[in-house]
Design a protein around this motif. Structure first.
Motif, PDB file in Angstrom:
ATOM      1  N   MET A   1       0.853  -1.177   0.000  1.00 18.79           N
ATOM      2  CA  MET A   1       0.000   0.000   0.000  1.00 18.79           C
ATOM      3  C   MET A   1       0.893   1.232   0.000  1.00 18.79           C
ATOM      4  O   MET A   1       1.998   1.195   0.521  1.00 18.79           O
ATOM      5  CB  MET A   1      -0.899   0.021   1.242  1.00 18.79           C
ATOM      6  N   SER A   2       0.350   2.291  -0.566  1.00 22.34           N
ATOM      7  CA  SER A   2       1.087   3.541  -0.579  1.00 22.34           C
ATOM      8  C   SER A   2       0.117   4.711  -0.519  1.00 22.34           C
ATOM      9  O   SER A   2      -1.079   4.564  -0.787  1.00 22.34           O
ATOM     10  CB  SER A   2       1.952   3.649  -1.836  1.00 22.34           C
ATOM     11  N   LEU A   3       0.659   5.857  -0.178  1.00 24.49           N
ATOM     12  CA  LEU A   3      -0.154   7.068  -0.118  1.00 24.49           C
ATOM     13  C   LEU A   3      -0.312   7.657  -1.515  1.00 24.49           C
ATOM     14  O   LEU A   3       0.673   7.803  -2.239  1.00 24.49           O
ATOM     15  CB  LEU A   3       0.517   8.104   0.784  1.00 24.49           C
ATOM     16  N   PRO A   4      -1.541   8.014  -1.890  1.00 26.66           N
ATOM     17  CA  PRO A   4      -1.725   8.651  -3.195  1.00 26.66           C
ATOM     18  C   PRO A   4      -1.331  10.126  -3.137  1.00 26.66           C
ATOM     19  O   PRO A   4      -1.219  10.706  -2.052  1.00 26.66           O
ATOM     20  CB  PRO A   4      -3.232   8.506  -3.435  1.00 26.66           C
ATOM     21  N   ILE A   5      -1.128  10.703  -4.285  1.00 31.54           N
ATOM     22  CA  ILE A   5      -0.917  12.147  -4.365  1.00 31.54           C
ATOM     23  C   ILE A   5      -2.259  12.797  -4.074  1.00 31.54           C
ATOM     24  O   ILE A   5      -3.283  12.422  -4.654  1.00 31.54           O
ATOM     25  CB  ILE A   5      -0.406  12.552  -5.766  1.00 31.54           C
ATOM     26  N   LEU A   6      -2.276  13.764  -3.148  1.00 29.38           N
ATOM     27  CA  LEU A   6      -3.522  14.420  -2.775  1.00 29.38           C
ATOM     28  C   LEU A   6      -3.865  15.524  -3.758  1.00 29.38           C
ATOM     29  O   LEU A   6      -3.038  16.396  -4.033  1.00 29.38           O
ATOM     30  CB  LEU A   6      -3.421  14.999  -1.361  1.00 29.38           C
TER      31      LEU A   6
END
Length: 158
Positions: A1-6
């Motif tokens: 899992m990774s953080l998306p670009i906001l």
């Protein structure tokens, strides 16, 4: 899992905003309220296939996969989304939707009054998964079929 670009979005109507239920009740569009309230909060675009969860309520089953129906809808920073990579999305969701898993996340939440499980804490939780992608797919299809059967039987009761 990774953080998306906001990516921020200005909310024009309540149907642009997602809400997330407790006890794995899933996603729905926000109820109508004054646009002034929406302008006081930053909202971010979410995408189909992302995992979404309530920071304050993940340990009460506040998580879902964003479906195509809710693609490009928005939530505040308190309902973040995560990109799922290198694993079957539904398989991961079924693991995380087990009450033993999501209830255990409360011990990782921080804060007084309203405890929150921030993204970095969630991303660092140890989740044991099968490394075999085909097995992941089979398990998620089996879980889908089981859920469909449960829904069918419940409809007969009503």
């Amino acid at each position: 899992m990774s953080l998306p670009i906001l990516v921020k979005k200005t909310i024009q109507k309540s149907s642009d905003v997602l809400t997330l239920g407790l006890n794995l009740t899933g996603l729905r569009l926000s109820r109508t309220r004054s646009n002034d309230n929406y302008n006081k909060t930053n909202y971010y675009i979410r995408h189909a296939g992302q995992l979404i969860y309530g920071k304050q309520n993940i340990f009460k089953g506040s998580l879902a996969l964003i479906t195509k129906e809710f693609d490009k809808k928005c939530t505040s920073i308190d309902v973040p989304s995560l990109n799922i990579e290198n694993i079957d999305k539904k398989y991961l969701f079924y693991i995380m939707s087990n009450p033993k898993f999501y209830e255990s996340t409360e011990k990782e939440a921080v804060g007084t009054g309203s405890k929150r499980l921030h993204e970095d804490k969630l991303l660092n939780l140890k989740i044991t998964v099968s490394k075999d992608f085909l097995e992941q797919k089979k398990i998620s299809r089996l879980a889908d079929k089981t859920n469909s059967l449960i829904t069918l039987h419940q409809s007969y009761k009503n």
